[in-house]
Motif scaffolding. Sequence first.
Motif, mmCIF file in Angstrom:
data_model
loop_
_atom_site.group_PDB
_atom_site.id
_atom_site.type_symbol
_atom_site.label_atom_id
_atom_site.label_comp_id
_atom_site.label_asym_id
_atom_site.label_seq_id
_atom_site.Cartn_x
_atom_site.Cartn_y
_atom_site.Cartn_z
ATOM 1 N N ARG A 1 0.859 -1.176 0.000
ATOM 2 C CA ARG A 1 0.000 0.000 0.000
ATOM 3 C C ARG A 1 0.896 1.227 0.000
ATOM 4 O O ARG A 1 1.827 1.333 0.793
ATOM 5 C CB ARG A 1 -0.898 -0.003 1.223
ATOM 6 C CG ARG A 1 -1.717 1.290 1.338
ATOM 7 C CD ARG A 1 -2.796 1.206 2.338
ATOM 8 N NE ARG A 1 -3.914 0.527 1.712
ATOM 9 C CZ ARG A 1 -5.111 0.434 2.252
ATOM 10 N NH1 ARG A 1 -5.343 0.929 3.427
ATOM 11 N NH2 ARG A 1 -6.070 -0.196 1.622
ATOM 12 N N TYR A 2 0.547 2.126 -0.878
ATOM 13 C CA TYR A 2 1.262 3.398 -0.983
ATOM 14 C C TYR A 2 0.286 4.520 -0.660
ATOM 15 O O TYR A 2 -0.870 4.489 -1.089
ATOM 16 C CB TYR A 2 1.812 3.596 -2.405
ATOM 17 C CG TYR A 2 2.777 2.519 -2.813
ATOM 18 C CD1 TYR A 2 4.131 2.651 -2.539
ATOM 19 C CD2 TYR A 2 2.338 1.370 -3.471
ATOM 20 C CE1 TYR A 2 5.033 1.653 -2.906
ATOM 21 C CE2 TYR A 2 3.225 0.376 -3.836
ATOM 22 C CZ TYR A 2 4.567 0.523 -3.557
ATOM 23 O OH TYR A 2 5.453 -0.456 -3.920
ATOM 24 N N MET A 3 0.752 5.497 0.093
ATOM 25 C CA MET A 3 -0.052 6.658 0.445
ATOM 26 C C MET A 3 0.447 7.840 -0.385
ATOM 27 O O MET A 3 1.601 8.251 -0.243
ATOM 28 C CB MET A 3 0.065 6.955 1.939
ATOM 29 C CG MET A 3 -0.256 5.756 2.823
ATOM 30 S SD MET A 3 -1.933 5.127 2.629
ATOM 31 C CE MET A 3 -2.809 6.251 3.675
ATOM 32 N N LEU A 4 -0.427 8.351 -1.249
ATOM 33 C CA LEU A 4 -0.055 9.437 -2.150
ATOM 34 C C LEU A 4 -0.880 10.673 -1.832
ATOM 35 O O LEU A 4 -2.088 10.694 -2.089
ATOM 36 C CB LEU A 4 -0.308 9.020 -3.610
ATOM 37 C CG LEU A 4 0.278 7.684 -4.054
ATOM 38 C CD1 LEU A 4 -0.211 7.327 -5.443
ATOM 39 C CD2 LEU A 4 1.784 7.734 -4.000
ATOM 40 N N THR B 1 -5.855 11.966 0.460
ATOM 41 C CA THR B 1 -4.749 11.058 0.182
ATOM 42 C C THR B 1 -5.280 9.884 -0.623
ATOM 43 O O THR B 1 -6.346 9.354 -0.338
ATOM 44 C CB THR B 1 -4.134 10.542 1.500
ATOM 45 O OG1 THR B 1 -3.624 11.654 2.228
ATOM 46 C CG2 THR B 1 -3.020 9.551 1.248
ATOM 47 N N GLU C 1 -4.919 6.080 -1.389
ATOM 48 C CA GLU C 1 -4.355 4.837 -0.876
ATOM 49 C C GLU C 1 -4.279 3.897 -2.075
ATOM 50 O O GLU C 1 -5.306 3.467 -2.598
ATOM 51 C CB GLU C 1 -5.241 4.267 0.219
ATOM 52 C CG GLU C 1 -5.323 5.181 1.432
ATOM 53 C CD GLU C 1 -6.266 4.673 2.501
ATOM 54 O OE1 GLU C 1 -6.686 3.487 2.435
ATOM 55 O OE2 GLU C 1 -6.594 5.444 3.395
ATOM 56 N N LEU C 2 -3.076 3.612 -2.510
ATOM 57 C CA LEU C 2 -2.865 2.823 -3.716
ATOM 58 C C LEU C 2 -2.401 1.421 -3.328
ATOM 59 O O LEU C 2 -1.345 1.251 -2.724
ATOM 60 C CB LEU C 2 -1.811 3.500 -4.600
ATOM 61 C CG LEU C 2 -1.614 2.917 -5.983
ATOM 62 C CD1 LEU C 2 -2.852 3.177 -6.843
ATOM 63 C CD2 LEU C 2 -0.392 3.532 -6.636
ATOM 64 N N ASP C 3 -3.216 0.425 -3.653
ATOM 65 C CA ASP C 3 -2.884 -0.966 -3.370
ATOM 66 C C ASP C 3 -2.434 -1.631 -4.663
ATOM 67 O O ASP C 3 -3.181 -1.674 -5.645
ATOM 68 C CB ASP C 3 -4.087 -1.714 -2.801
ATOM 69 C CG ASP C 3 -4.457 -1.248 -1.405
ATOM 70 O OD1 ASP C 3 -3.544 -0.847 -0.657
ATOM 71 O OD2 ASP C 3 -5.647 -1.281 -1.058
ATOM 72 N N VAL C 4 -1.205 -2.161 -4.660
ATOM 73 C CA VAL C 4 -0.637 -2.861 -5.807
ATOM 74 C C VAL C 4 -0.527 -4.329 -5.416
ATOM 75 O O VAL C 4 0.219 -4.679 -4.508
ATOM 76 C CB VAL C 4 0.749 -2.288 -6.186
ATOM 77 C CG1 VAL C 4 1.327 -3.028 -7.368
ATOM 78 C CG2 VAL C 4 0.648 -0.791 -6.464
ATOM 79 N N VAL D 1 -4.458 -3.219 -9.458
ATOM 80 C CA VAL D 1 -4.082 -2.016 -8.713
ATOM 81 C C VAL D 1 -5.369 -1.287 -8.376
ATOM 82 O O VAL D 1 -6.186 -1.009 -9.256
ATOM 83 C CB VAL D 1 -3.165 -1.096 -9.549
ATOM 84 C CG1 VAL D 1 -2.855 0.186 -8.790
ATOM 85 C CG2 VAL D 1 -1.880 -1.814 -9.931
ATOM 86 N N ALA E 1 -7.042 2.094 -6.333
ATOM 87 C CA ALA E 1 -6.821 3.395 -5.704
ATOM 88 C C ALA E 1 -8.070 3.753 -4.907
ATOM 89 O O ALA E 1 -9.188 3.625 -5.402
ATOM 90 C CB ALA E 1 -6.552 4.456 -6.766
#
Length: 64
Positions: free
Chosen positions: A1-4, A11, A13-16, A25, A27
């Motif tokens: 998980r990336y927080m952009l 924000t 929350e991007l789950d790859v 993916v 978002a």
Amino acid sequence: RYMLPLDEVLTIELDVFEGDLAPLVLAEVEFPSEEMAMDFVPPEWFGEDVTFSTKYHNSNLSQG
């Protein structure tokens, strides 16, 4: 998980996903109000809106 960070409030929350769920993916953006959610214009790189698709709920993804 990336927080952009999207702006000063929102924000992404991007789950790859990897393994069996790759190349999925997702978002997610959580809004402080319904009005803000309704006015939201997603970035161009966002794909299909799957908000109401049960196919993408965590409970279904974890069974894959």
